[in-house]
Scaffold this motif. Sequence first.
Motif, mmCIF file in Angstrom:
data_model
loop_
_atom_site.group_PDB
_atom_site.id
_atom_site.type_symbol
_atom_site.label_atom_id
_atom_site.label_comp_id
_atom_site.label_asym_id
_atom_site.label_seq_id
_atom_site.Cartn_x
_atom_site.Cartn_y
_atom_site.Cartn_z
ATOM 1 N N THR A 25 2.840 -0.566 2.490
ATOM 2 C CA THR A 25 1.884 0.547 2.537
ATOM 3 C C THR A 25 2.302 1.647 1.547
ATOM 4 O O THR A 25 3.457 1.695 1.102
ATOM 5 N N VAL A 26 1.352 2.519 1.259
ATOM 6 C CA VAL A 26 1.627 3.674 0.389
ATOM 7 C C VAL A 26 2.779 4.487 0.975
ATOM 8 O O VAL A 26 3.706 4.891 0.263
ATOM 9 N N GLY A 27 2.742 4.699 2.298
ATOM 10 C CA GLY A 27 3.771 5.505 2.943
ATOM 11 C C GLY A 27 5.160 4.902 2.814
ATOM 12 O O GLY A 27 6.138 5.601 2.537
ATOM 13 N N GLU A 28 5.252 3.577 3.007
ATOM 14 C CA GLU A 28 6.561 2.909 2.874
ATOM 15 C C GLU A 28 7.129 3.070 1.477
ATOM 16 O O GLU A 28 8.322 3.341 1.289
ATOM 17 N N ILE A 29 6.258 2.907 0.500
ATOM 18 C CA ILE A 29 6.722 2.977 -0.890
ATOM 19 C C ILE A 29 7.157 4.394 -1.244
ATOM 20 O O ILE A 29 8.191 4.601 -1.885
ATOM 21 N N HIS A 31 8.271 6.594 0.821
ATOM 22 C CA HIS A 31 9.534 6.821 1.537
ATOM 23 C C HIS A 31 10.706 6.285 0.706
ATOM 24 O O HIS A 31 11.740 6.943 0.557
ATOM 25 N N SER A 32 10.521 5.076 0.161
ATOM 26 C CA SER A 32 11.561 4.499 -0.695
ATOM 27 C C SER A 32 11.785 5.356 -1.935
ATOM 28 O O SER A 32 12.912 5.496 -2.422
ATOM 29 N N GLU A 42 11.114 15.041 -3.194
ATOM 30 C CA GLU A 42 10.468 15.183 -1.883
ATOM 31 C C GLU A 42 9.654 16.472 -1.814
ATOM 32 O O GLU A 42 8.548 16.500 -1.272
ATOM 33 N N ARG A 43 10.178 17.547 -2.406
ATOM 34 C CA ARG A 43 9.459 18.832 -2.409
ATOM 35 C C ARG A 43 8.182 18.739 -3.237
ATOM 36 O O ARG A 43 7.134 19.260 -2.850
#
Lengths: 78, 154
Positions: A25-29, A31-32, A42-43
Amino acid sequence: MTRVLLLGPAREAAGVAQDEFDGDTVGEILHSAVDRYGADFERVLAVSQIWVNGNPAELTDLVGPYDEIAVLPPISGG
Amino acid sequence: MNLAPNLDWVFVSSSPLSADELCKWATRPNCGAVVTFCGTVRNTSTTGHDITSLEYETDVALAEARLAEVVGEARSRWGEIGAVAVHHRIGTVELGEITVVVAVSSPHRQDAFEAAKYLIDTVKNCVPMWKREVWEGGSAWSEEAHDIVSVRKR
């Protein structure tokens, strides 16, 4: 592997303009990506829009090896 | 620069832009008006520095796709307009140089003026593009940055 484009301040924070990640998923990627690039990225990510193949996407969207995720911080063109 | 034969011409380039060239390109036999708009590098900024140049960056494919979408939306709003070009510079652009050019032709001037204003406003709101302000001894991302707006919401 899914390609990720990092633009403007996201490119600067990550140190690269594009990269590749495993994930479903977009979120998993993303996060990586935070794991790989750290707190500055991250900011920037927190205030960025996310597109997949040129269209706005959700973190839960599924992606595969032919998809391209773009991280787009606030813009300043013209 | 090759003259594109069609009616829409979007282009993201690291080479200098020319309003004259786009004005000539947009001039068509059925059109009595051509409006061009140029954005240029000015020396003032929100950060108070004396700006010497701007550095633009984007992903060219993403930016050109979005520019084409903006042009398509202008055509849906002003059905009479003739040729439409939007060119945006990337890389280092020196003080006084052109950063963006819009050219619109139409049979009569009102549509050309309105569409040109819509195009430059929408490009600034909707097209992925980032600029760094450069001054003697430093540089920073522009503080005028804002979220990307969907073209249809404009």
